[in-house]
Design a protein around this motif. Sequence first.
Motif, PDB file in Angstrom:
ATOM      1  N   VAL A 172     -34.975  34.981 -22.568  1.00  0.00           N
ATOM      2  CA  VAL A 172     -35.320  35.294 -21.183  1.00  0.00           C
ATOM      3  C   VAL A 172     -35.164  33.985 -20.426  1.00  0.00           C
ATOM      4  CG1 VAL A 172     -37.071  36.154 -19.594  1.00  0.00           C
ATOM      5  CG2 VAL A 172     -36.894  37.128 -21.896  1.00  0.00           C
ATOM      6  N   ARG A 202     -34.600  34.126 -14.338  1.00  0.00           N
ATOM      7  CA  ARG A 202     -34.474  35.563 -14.602  1.00  0.00           C
ATOM      8  C   ARG A 202     -33.041  36.025 -14.805  1.00  0.00           C
ATOM      9  NH1 ARG A 202     -38.457  35.350  -9.713  1.00  0.00           N
ATOM     10  NH2 ARG A 202     -40.195  34.496 -10.887  1.00  0.00           N
ATOM     11  N   ILE A 217     -31.087  38.231 -13.471  1.00  0.00           N
ATOM     12  CA  ILE A 217     -30.773  39.660 -13.448  1.00  0.00           C
ATOM     13  C   ILE A 217     -29.525  39.886 -12.601  1.00  0.00           C
ATOM     14  CG2 ILE A 217     -33.173  40.360 -13.778  1.00  0.00           C
ATOM     15  CD1 ILE A 217     -33.239  40.856 -10.708  1.00  0.00           C
ATOM     16  N   GLN A 239     -39.136  39.493 -13.275  1.00  0.00           N
ATOM     17  CA  GLN A 239     -39.393  38.873 -14.576  1.00  0.00           C
ATOM     18  C   GLN A 239     -39.633  39.946 -15.634  1.00  0.00           C
ATOM     19  OE1 GLN A 239     -38.679  36.536 -16.621  1.00  0.00           O
ATOM     20  NE2 GLN A 239     -39.780  34.909 -15.567  1.00  0.00           N
ATOM     21  N   ALA A 286     -36.242  41.152 -16.578  1.00  0.00           N
ATOM     22  CA  ALA A 286     -35.553  40.212 -17.472  1.00  0.00           C
ATOM     23  C   ALA A 286     -36.065  40.342 -18.904  1.00  0.00           C
ATOM     24  CB  ALA A 286     -35.736  38.785 -16.968  1.00  0.00           C
TER      25      ALA A 286
END
Length: 239
Positions: free
Chosen positions: A85, A89, A91, A145, A148
């Motif tokens: 992770v 993040r 994403i 988060q 993620a």
Amino acid sequence: MSEIALSVEGLDLYYGDAQALSGVSLDVPASGVTAIVGANGAGKSSLIRTIAGIERPRAGRITWRGREIQGRPSHEICNLGIGQVAEGRQIFPTMSVLENLEVGGHLPRARRAKAETLAEVLTLFPRLAERRGQAAGSLSGGEQQMLAIGRCLMGRPELIMFDEPSLGLSPALVLEMFRIIERLNRERDLTVILVEQNVAASLELAERAYVLETGRIVTSGSGRELMTDERVRAAYLGV
């Protein structure tokens, strides 16, 4: 003594002529939480990225479940069961929550159980279930988060490396993030490497902890031992 899931021995990493890691060695107990703490620029993220196969070390060994993995491409390392992770993040903001999660389930090790894993992730993070059709970039910082983490879980990892998971979150969400990490470790038997600016919370959670300064491990011990170490208390806990 706990079984060692991942071992790093004598790791050297350079960016051009600049050395980022120097002779780094550490052991990560299986099913435990290992914290890596240090100031900004100490080399914590470089270490995570090297374990993940994003950076190639100049020297040293990384052993996962008895198999050397240093220098392997990152997709192979992910498929061996090591998830990350990342800080920030990372994403996919224009894709939906569901599409982001599905990306995480494309690893060969995870494809067969993709539907089952998705159901587990949405149960673990009900807010993601509520927002599954929403663009990921429109989520709050805490929800991003969670996304993620959920995307990482979709790859069915045995070890998750968290790089600054509480960065930019409110104090209440920081506490929630640590509860999530503890729950993943305790309930799902996941091995965790935790790189985190919140040193006190990290050490409280950690079975094993290492202090990294200017690319070198300068001290190590249990989380409880480092909480009472005068040097650590002065440098990182403000005591």
